[in-house]
Structure formats: structure tokens, C-alpha cells
Design an enzyme around this catalytic site. Sequence first.
Site, mmCIF file in Angstrom:
data_model
loop_
_atom_site.group_PDB
_atom_site.id
_atom_site.type_symbol
_atom_site.label_atom_id
_atom_site.label_comp_id
_atom_site.label_asym_id
_atom_site.label_seq_id
_atom_site.Cartn_x
_atom_site.Cartn_y
_atom_site.Cartn_z
ATOM 1 N N SER A 1 0.957 -1.184 -0.054
ATOM 2 C CA SER A 1 -0.034 -0.267 -0.017
ATOM 3 C C SER A 1 0.787 1.371 -0.060
ATOM 4 O O SER A 1 2.101 1.330 0.451
ATOM 5 C CB SER A 1 -0.850 0.022 1.285
ATOM 6 N N TYR B 1 -2.112 -0.841 10.170
ATOM 7 C CA TYR B 1 -2.129 -0.993 8.906
ATOM 8 C C TYR B 1 -0.686 -0.311 8.315
ATOM 9 O O TYR B 1 0.011 -1.037 7.275
ATOM 10 C CB TYR B 1 -3.292 -0.252 8.150
ATOM 11 N N SER C 1 2.020 -2.474 9.000
ATOM 12 C CA SER C 1 2.072 -3.909 8.336
ATOM 13 C C SER C 1 2.564 -3.694 7.029
ATOM 14 O O SER C 1 3.207 -4.697 6.496
ATOM 15 C CB SER C 1 0.776 -4.552 8.624
ATOM 16 N N LYS C 2 2.079 -2.693 6.220
ATOM 17 C CA LYS C 2 2.561 -2.608 4.853
ATOM 18 C C LYS C 2 4.056 -2.075 4.731
ATOM 19 O O LYS C 2 4.887 -2.345 3.680
ATOM 20 C CB LYS C 2 1.720 -1.534 4.376
ATOM 21 N N ILE D 1 -7.696 2.758 -3.839
ATOM 22 C CA ILE D 1 -8.452 2.050 -5.181
ATOM 23 C C ILE D 1 -9.909 1.819 -4.592
ATOM 24 O O ILE D 1 -10.292 1.631 -3.346
ATOM 25 C CB ILE D 1 -7.679 0.756 -5.302
#
Length: 264
Positions: A149, A162, A165-166, A195
Site C-alpha cells: 500500500s 495498517y 504492516s505494509k 483504489i
Amino acid sequence: MFMTNMPVIKDKVALISGASSGIGAGTAVHFASLGCWLALTGRNEENLKKTADKCKEAGLAEDKVFLVPADLSNEDDARNLVKSTIKHYGRLDILVNSAGILIPGTTENTSLSEFDYQMNVNVRSVFHLMQLAIPHLIETKGNIVNVSSVTGLRAFPGVVVYNMSKAALDQLTRTAALELAARQVRVNAVNPGVIITNVHKRGGMSEEQYKKFLEHSKTTHAMGRVGTVDEVAKTIAFLASDDASFITGQTLAIDGGRSIMCPR
């Protein structure tokens, strides 16, 4: 010399996680249109079957769309997935790690259980699936594409785990690329901006909040719009093909310029 503007992955075997929705599902359908043989996994079996139907509509034979519903945070499920794929096809050429979740939360209010859950799904399960797949990818000189991401490249408030984690997934991509390069296995990642998928609504946004978020996102992406699943899927197909034969260890932003913007 014959030239084609389509990446050549015909008759390759690709294992795609997260194929029951979003980028994973879109990637599966695009790969199917290119003649790639598929092993698809996801937690939602009903949606996984819908993806399979779309793959067949895209021209792929029924016996080339192999479904293995699984929760990849379960180690036995992950082992069974790879074992079943090899048993069905006899080899593995491409691994696309698209499974992932987003749970909003700040550094102050995110619970440790939410932390563990996101890190298990977004990092640990990907790490484990790569470990299981690598021996087979070495045999075929195959490759891995991880779906990361823009949050792996830039920090955004309110989704701290998040983001983490990315970022971890990006570093895993680079490290594995170096470890596997001498054996001709490539490892890359795509880093999408916003997206149009269900990930934000699954993360808790209402329909109205999501609508406002998409409208606001027109101002946070230099190109003035959000992206589509198809745009990400086409980039994944390129990285998985021999057209990208000298590309490894890269984290490629598909974000309409978002990751290079600075507030003014």
C-alpha cells in the site's frame, strides 16, 4: 521479432491469495484473460466461487481455476493450500499475496488484539506463505508479487497498524529479493493508493463516509482521481511476467502521484 503489448503469463501457474474480493479478485480475472492457470484462495468461499466464474467468463478452462478456501492466518490452511496447488498443477510459477485487512485505529486507542490480528493477516501469513512457496518457485525460477500500500511508503494518521504492516511487507519484499536473486526468483511489491474496493467499508466506513472519502481523495492524488482494481491488476501482471525479468526488490506505487505529493 514479434512484439506484444500484453504481458506473457500464459500457461504459468499463479497462486493468488485474497482472491475472493478487491485487488486479489481483479488480479485473478485479469490473469485468466491472459491464459494463466490459477490457484485461488480466500476466506469467503461464496465470493471465491464468484471470482472463479468471472475467470471462466474471461476464457480460462474450468480445470485451470483451482479453488482452495482458506484462512491463511491458520498455519495448517496455508500448508494445505500450497500442497494442494502443487498436487493439482505439479508446479508453481507465480505467488501473488493480496490478502489483507484494514482496521482503523491510532497509536493511543488501538488494542493489542487488533494489533495482533492485523499483523498476523498482513505480515505473518504472507511471510509463512512465501516460506512454503519459495522451494517450488526456485524450481521454476518463478516470482512473487506482494500487494502492499502507499501506506507502506508514507505515514497516514488513524491507521497506525495498517501502516506498520505494509511497511513491514515492503521490507520483507526487499530482503527476500536479495536472498533469492542468485537463484533467479524475483520478489516485488505494488503499493496502491486509494483504489475502489470494499476494504474501507469492511474497515468500518459507512456508505456515506466512503462516498465523502472518495471525493476527498480526488484532492490527495495528483491525478485528481482514485484508482481502479484493473489498473493494479495490470501492473501485477507486468511484474509477474518476463517483461519484468530484470526487476526485483521494488515497491512500485500505483497511486496517481499520491506518494510524491507534499502539502503546500
